[in-house]
Design a protein around this motif. Structure first.
Motif, PDB file in Angstrom:
ATOM      1  N   ALA A  24      38.493  11.505  23.485  1.00 32.35           N
ATOM      2  CA  ALA A  24      37.460  12.553  22.728  1.00 32.35           C
ATOM      3  C   ALA A  24      38.192  13.672  22.699  1.00 32.35           C
ATOM      4  N   THR A  42      33.374  18.641  26.019  1.00 33.56           N
ATOM      5  CA  THR A  42      34.638  18.206  25.762  1.00 33.56           C
ATOM      6  C   THR A  42      35.759  19.114  26.220  1.00 33.56           C
ATOM      7  N   SER A  97      35.066  14.772  14.644  1.00 37.74           N
ATOM      8  CA  SER A  97      34.751  14.288  16.057  1.00 37.74           C
ATOM      9  C   SER A  97      33.367  14.690  16.450  1.00 37.74           C
ATOM     10  N   VAL A  98      32.868  15.884  15.937  1.00 39.12           N
ATOM     11  CA  VAL A  98      31.470  16.338  16.186  1.00 39.12           C
ATOM     12  C   VAL A  98      30.575  15.070  15.526  1.00 39.12           C
ATOM     13  N   GLY A 112      29.984  12.210  17.043  1.00 42.38           N
ATOM     14  CA  GLY A 112      29.017  11.914  18.454  1.00 42.38           C
ATOM     15  C   GLY A 112      29.878  12.618  19.659  1.00 42.38           C
ATOM     16  N   VAL A 113      30.838  13.277  19.288  1.00 41.65           N
ATOM     17  CA  VAL A 113      31.546  13.848  20.392  1.00 41.65           C
ATOM     18  C   VAL A 113      30.944  15.220  20.926  1.00 41.65           C
ATOM     19  N   ASP A 114      30.658  15.481  21.988  1.00 40.11           N
ATOM     20  CA  ASP A 114      29.924  16.814  22.253  1.00 40.11           C
ATOM     21  C   ASP A 114      31.047  17.747  22.657  1.00 40.11           C
ATOM     22  N   MET A 115      31.145  18.755  21.633  1.00 42.99           N
ATOM     23  CA  MET A 115      32.317  19.694  21.463  1.00 42.99           C
ATOM     24  C   MET A 115      32.476  20.527  22.828  1.00 42.99           C
ATOM     25  N   ALA A 116      31.124  21.198  22.998  1.00 45.80           N
ATOM     26  CA  ALA A 116      31.090  22.288  24.275  1.00 45.80           C
ATOM     27  C   ALA A 116      31.661  21.261  25.636  1.00 45.80           C
TER      28      ALA A 116
END
Lengths: 411, 267
Positions: free
Chosen positions: A271, A292, A282-283, A286-290
């Motif tokens: 991630a 990660t 990436s967001v 489904g990657v949680d930006m905050a």
């Protein structure tokens, strides 16, 4: 031919540029002007040679890029692909590292051990920053602030609350982590230049606070008489203390390598890398930006805080001068020079950048000059760093099995 | 199929998006039912990609409702939700200008799609707990299977940036599929492809719908592809929805011909 002509032109140009500096000399005592034409010749020849060599290497690189990329696996790639070889290399390195203090220190001479301790401290810092910058792609120009947080945490806790080294070690790491999150929150949405400036500011603020809050942090004079790490209440002499610090920081290096390596090839590490490669994609995947980003800051800062405690304990004394922007830049240089994301590369770069200046004290005046030149050359000829990051290959049992069956059916 | 048709997956009502004084989308309605392939077409600058960005959470719409009804799940309004939440709810997309992770391998690109379906924590990863190992195993196997599906299994260990253009497009689709969506949004999947690649893509999209049992919304300029595979078509122009219907209806719609399709249909 075009190269020669161009190099010749460059030589002439340099002769013209340096004419007033290297040729004309006014001797103020005898009040006469000296013309040193022979110098001009050297400048011309030198510039010509360098220019020619320069173009030669650029060309070779351009030619090489097309052909060599695919067919020649790098050393790092071979190590990654061959578990037996990499285990042997790892064991060898570990053995050398363990016997090192007994090889170089004789009697009361433990200078080399101390040098190595400070180099290894920077290896941990480099590996920590490698998480933030190398893996997650978040530029951090104030990384040394977390190192300061760890160091001052131990100094203050031991001074005011009489806490021992081993209690403070994890606390220092956690404090670093806390400050990582504190810095991480406001800059979640920032990218590139803006991120660089805010982190730079954070580093500067930390140093200014340490310098000016005399009552708590001791101001510019710093804090002295920080206890060394204790070993079951044994009394150690100077050399034994250094060797003990060496093993502590060596263990930390091993732990950092282990953890970073595990993380790098995990869901979390992927991630981080995805965020570095393309934030929007990436967001959208489904990657949680905050979450990660914060975890990358927190984990990077954790190592700095941890090793800050060791630094304070090893030196007995800390003041804000150990936590300048130059140190942040140094750690960043290790990551960039070693190869973003590459653990082996960062270790090599960190050792080189700390040990070479130490043993080349004779050339101390030229240190920054050489440093700058090396950085420029690296960016031109090896922008991916000393050792480029290798990707792990996965085997796919289930899928391979299915394929195998298909093949048998065909036969 | 007829039964499925009745269950609505995505329901967009009066979606409006302003950028300063510019109204990029002007109260657009759109429905997607289970198992459908729906195309969104329109001239360049009609607001199609902006519509995608509003639906997938990259932008927060100025007005209107975006409602999703996941099969077997709870209906919700997703305006202004973060993109990763929306992906986790079951809508995945690809991008008009390919957005892969170039310095990661092809397999790893797909594995990222599984991120929101796995739960390995930092501690799990460091200790390689049973969950971490099992999830990694599953992620690798599923990702590899998706690569086989789009015909990229042989280049699983390549860097994504080394793939040919058409292969990169297919990798984007595989990555989106890895998030287990019930609705797949494809933004100009055939852009820049030659006729042969386009017909392979045509086949792939139809096959994916059948195998994965999902609905597909696509933006596309390639009219042959659109007319071939779509069940229904929406047409946008200057941010407004000017027509909707089956491919046959759209082909004969006066407004559409005037706005956009004129020459192609008569040619």
């Amino acid at each position: 031919m075009a190269h020669l002509k161009r190099s010749f032109g460059i030589g002439l140009w340099f002769m013209f540029l340096t004419l007033p500096l290297v040729v004309v000399r006014v001797n103020t005592l005898s009040q006469e002007v000296q013309w040193r034409w022979s110098n001009l010749l050297w400048v011309g020849v030198g510039a010509f040679a360098i220019a020619w060599f320069w173009q030669f290497s650029i060309n070779r690189r351009a030619a090489g890029r097309a052909s060599t990329v695919a067919d020649k696996p790098s050393l790092a790639q071979r190590l990654a692909d061959d578990p037996v070889l990499s285990r042997r290399v790892l064991l060898g390195a570990a053995a050398v590292a363990i016997v090192f203090p007994w090889l170089v220190s004789t009697g009361q001479n433990f200078y080399h051990v101390n040098v190595m301790v400070s180099a290894l401290i920077f290896v941990v810092l480099g590996l920590g920053l490698n998480i933030t910058v190398g893996l997650a792609g978040l530029l951090d120009l104030g990384y040394i602030a977390f190192f300061a947080v760890g160091a001052y945490t131990y100094a203050l806790l031991s001074k005011n609350f009489d806490l021992g080294f081993w209690t403070c070690l994890p606390l220092g790491g956690l404090m670093g982590m806390l400050f990582g999150v504190i810095l991480g929150f406001p800059i979640l949405r920032l990218r590139g230049d803006y991120l660089a400036i805010v982190t730079l500011g954070f580093g500067a603020i930390t140093k200014i606070v340490l310098e000016n809050w005399d009552t708590l942090f001791g101001g510019a004079a710093g804090l002295a008489n920080i206890p060394r790490p204790e070993l079951f209440g044994l009394l150690l002499d100077g050399r034994q203390k250094s060797v003990y610090s060496y093993y502590i920081v060596l263990a930390l290096v091993a732990l950092t390598i282990f953890v970073t390596n595990r993380l790098k090839n995990s869901r979390i590490g992927h991630a981080w890398m995805a965020l570095r490669e393309d934030e929007i994609a990436s967001v959208a995947m489904g990657v949680d930006m905050a979450r990660t980003k914060l975890s990358a800051y927190a984990l990077g800062a954790f190592w700095a805080g941890l090793v800050g405690v060791v630094f304070a304990a090893h030196n007995n004394f800390i003041n804000p001068d150990s936590f300048t922007f130059m140190d942040s830049a140094m750690v960043l240089a290790m990551v960039v020079l070693g190869g973003m994301g590459s653990i082996l590369g960062v270790i090599i770069a960190a050792l080189a950048l700390k040990l070479l200046p130490e043993y080349l004290r004779a050339f101390a005046e030229y240190r920054m000059l050489v440093f700058g030149a090396v950085m420029v050359l690296m960016m031109i000829f090896r922008p991916q760093g000393l050792i480029s990051d290798t990707r792990r290959k996965y085997d796919y049992d289930g899928a391979d099995g299915a394929n195998g069956e298909g093949d048998h059916g065909g036969k | 199929m007829a039964e499925n048709k009745r269950s609505k997956l995505l329901e967009v009502r009066g979606l409006t998006m302003d950028f300063g004084g510019l109204r990029a989308i002007d109260s657009v309605d759109l429905d997607i039912f289970a198992g459908e392939i729906v195309a969104l077409i329109g001239p360049n600058g009609a607001g199609k990609t902006t519509f995608f960005n509003c639906v997938t959470g990259i932008y927060e719409p100025t007005a209107g409702d975006v409602l999703i009804h996941p099969p077997g799940g709870v209906s919700r309004r997703i305006n202004g939700m973060k993109p990763n939440r929306i992906t986790a709810l079951g809508m995945a997309r690809t991008f008009q200008n390919i957005r892969l992770f170039p310095a990661m391998t092809v397999l790893e690109n797909v594995m990222i799609g599984r991120h929101c379906r796995t739960a390995t924590t930092i501690i799990d990863a460091i200790l390689r707990s049973r969950r971490a190992v099992r999830e990694e195993r599953e992620t690798v196997d599923q990702s590899y299977r998706l690569l086989e599906k789009v015909g990229l299994a042989d280049s699983a260990d390549e860097f994504a940036r080394n793939l040919a253009y058409g292969a990169q497009r297919r990798l984007e689709i595989a990555r989106a599929l890895a998030t287990d969506p019930f609705l797949l949004l494809l933004d100009e999947p055939a852009a820049g492809m030659n006729p042969q690649e386009t017909s392979e893509l045509d086949e792939l999209i139809v096959r994916i719908r059948a195998e994965e049992q999902l609905a597909i919304l696509l933006i596309e300029h390639d009219m042959k592809l659109v007319m071939n595979i779509s069940d229904r078509i929406y047409v946008m122009e200057y941010g407004k929805e000017i027509a909707q219907g089956t491919p046959r209806e759209i082909k004969e719609n006066k407004k559409v011909i005037e706005a956009y399709l004129g020459e192609e249909v008569h040619a």
